[in-house]
Design an enzyme around this catalytic site. Sequence first.
Site, PDB file in Angstrom:
ATOM      1  N   TYR A 116     -34.904  -6.802   2.044  1.00  0.00           N
ATOM      2  CA  TYR A 116     -34.285  -5.704   1.298  1.00  0.00           C
ATOM      3  C   TYR A 116     -35.231  -4.508   1.212  1.00  0.00           C
ATOM      4  O   TYR A 116     -36.404  -4.627   0.871  1.00  0.00           O
ATOM      5  CB  TYR A 116     -33.906  -6.154  -0.113  1.00  0.00           C
ATOM      6  CG  TYR A 116     -33.154  -5.082  -0.873  1.00  0.00           C
ATOM      7  CD1 TYR A 116     -31.807  -4.865  -0.633  1.00  0.00           C
ATOM      8  CD2 TYR A 116     -33.801  -4.274  -1.803  1.00  0.00           C
ATOM      9  CE1 TYR A 116     -31.112  -3.876  -1.295  1.00  0.00           C
ATOM     10  CE2 TYR A 116     -33.126  -3.281  -2.486  1.00  0.00           C
ATOM     11  CZ  TYR A 116     -31.775  -3.081  -2.225  1.00  0.00           C
ATOM     12  OH  TYR A 116     -31.100  -2.097  -2.886  1.00  0.00           O
TER      13      TYR A 116
ATOM     14  N   THR B 255     -28.530   2.419  -4.098  1.00  0.00           N
ATOM     15  CA  THR B 255     -27.582   1.518  -4.772  1.00  0.00           C
ATOM     16  C   THR B 255     -28.060   1.116  -6.164  1.00  0.00           C
ATOM     17  O   THR B 255     -27.906  -0.030  -6.575  1.00  0.00           O
ATOM     18  CB  THR B 255     -27.350   0.249  -3.934  1.00  0.00           C
ATOM     19  OG1 THR B 255     -28.613  -0.404  -3.706  1.00  0.00           O
ATOM     20  CG2 THR B 255     -26.716   0.596  -2.585  1.00  0.00           C
TER      21      THR B 255
ATOM     22  N   LYS C  41     -17.079   4.534   1.742  1.00  0.00           N
ATOM     23  CA  LYS C  41     -17.824   4.796   2.978  1.00  0.00           C
ATOM     24  C   LYS C  41     -17.767   3.557   3.894  1.00  0.00           C
ATOM     25  O   LYS C  41     -17.569   2.443   3.413  1.00  0.00           O
ATOM     26  CB  LYS C  41     -19.266   5.202   2.641  1.00  0.00           C
ATOM     27  CG  LYS C  41     -20.018   4.184   1.764  1.00  0.00           C
ATOM     28  CD  LYS C  41     -20.538   3.012   2.563  1.00  0.00           C
ATOM     29  CE  LYS C  41     -20.974   1.873   1.707  1.00  0.00           C
ATOM     30  NZ  LYS C  41     -21.164   0.632   2.509  1.00  0.00           N
TER      31      LYS C  41
ATOM     32  N   TYR D  19       0.829  -1.208   0.000  1.00  0.00           N
ATOM     33  CA  TYR D  19       0.000   0.000   0.000  1.00  0.00           C
ATOM     34  C   TYR D  19       0.862   1.256   0.000  1.00  0.00           C
ATOM     35  O   TYR D  19       0.617   2.208  -0.745  1.00  0.00           O
ATOM     36  CB  TYR D  19      -0.909   0.011   1.228  1.00  0.00           C
ATOM     37  CG  TYR D  19      -1.912  -1.125   1.318  1.00  0.00           C
ATOM     38  CD1 TYR D  19      -2.236  -1.899   0.205  1.00  0.00           C
ATOM     39  CD2 TYR D  19      -2.532  -1.415   2.527  1.00  0.00           C
ATOM     40  CE1 TYR D  19      -3.150  -2.932   0.292  1.00  0.00           C
ATOM     41  CE2 TYR D  19      -3.462  -2.443   2.627  1.00  0.00           C
ATOM     42  CZ  TYR D  19      -3.757  -3.207   1.515  1.00  0.00           C
ATOM     43  OH  TYR D  19      -4.671  -4.227   1.616  1.00  0.00           O
TER      44      TYR D  19
END
Length: 341
Positions: free
Chosen positions: A251, A271, A115, A76
């Site tokens: 959902y 989404t 997020k 990284y």
Amino acid sequence: MAVRIGVIGTSDVAKRRMIPAIKASRNFEYAGVAIAASAEWDEPHTEDAYALMLGRKQAKAQEFVGLFGGKVYGGYEELIRSADVDAVYIPLPPSLHYKWGKCALEHGKHVLMEKPFCVAGAQTEELVALAKRNNLALTENYGFVYHSQFKKIKELYAGGELGELREIRATFGFPHRAATDFRYSRTYGGGALLDCGGYTVKAACQFLRSPELVFASLTKPAGYEVDLFGSAVLRESGTNALLSFGMDNAYKCEFALWGSCGEVFSTRAFTAPDDFESTVTLCTKSGKQVIPCGTCNQFLACLDSFYNLIASGAVRDEEYKALCLQSGLLSAIEARGTADV
């Protein structure tokens, strides 16, 4: 000139959504993806265990190369230190966001964080202060706020179609995922609040500038390290925002504004896939109207916003404030609402 952006980690969301959006963007150039070096691996490990993990990660990174081109970085920090990288996207588990976001900012890189931004408000405030000092762009990927359907909701509200705003409702939940999913790990910053709850807070804060928290409830069933579902109420100037979220639920992905003269709502608010033909429904005394909003690549729209933050320091202050407000509210909900059952 295009901004060269590197990706920290071979996450699924990077593969499915963000890197394709980077490749489609006229403002960004995909530099490559980094896999963790041995010293950067976030779990205690033996050399043999790391070698096994490294083999899997290298195979996945090569898959990224086959799909998108770019380079594979062997750590990284190697990517972050690279002179060929101007910005980084960090889609690691939430508990790692602060560490690698700080490293990137210290090395002069603009940061797009998946997020939730950080797992604590104090961490977010520290990164915002560092970004300010180093004159760097900093944001998180709540791309739904840039989606055409959400823009339409804002337009209808601003145009007076709803009258005075009385109530905001935001609900996001999904069925239980695999037990190995990081969302169910406290170590990795899991929990319904930080995962799906953050969407509902972000949505409410598009219409409330500085709300107070008046109620919060988080439920952590026996046998779990994190909260699985919860709710909260925010209030500002007589307007309530009713927020519900969960990751052991049927959902639901809904957002609504209810005013003195009408209501507008979306049933796929947060989404929506790139090819989803979105709509919002407006209900007033004149009747019910389903308004087409078309398709929208909200990841690409998020990248456009990130580019604007990079290109113009004048627009960064509002985003810095938004990051601190979002993270502060999440921390407040966590502190007030935690309960075991």
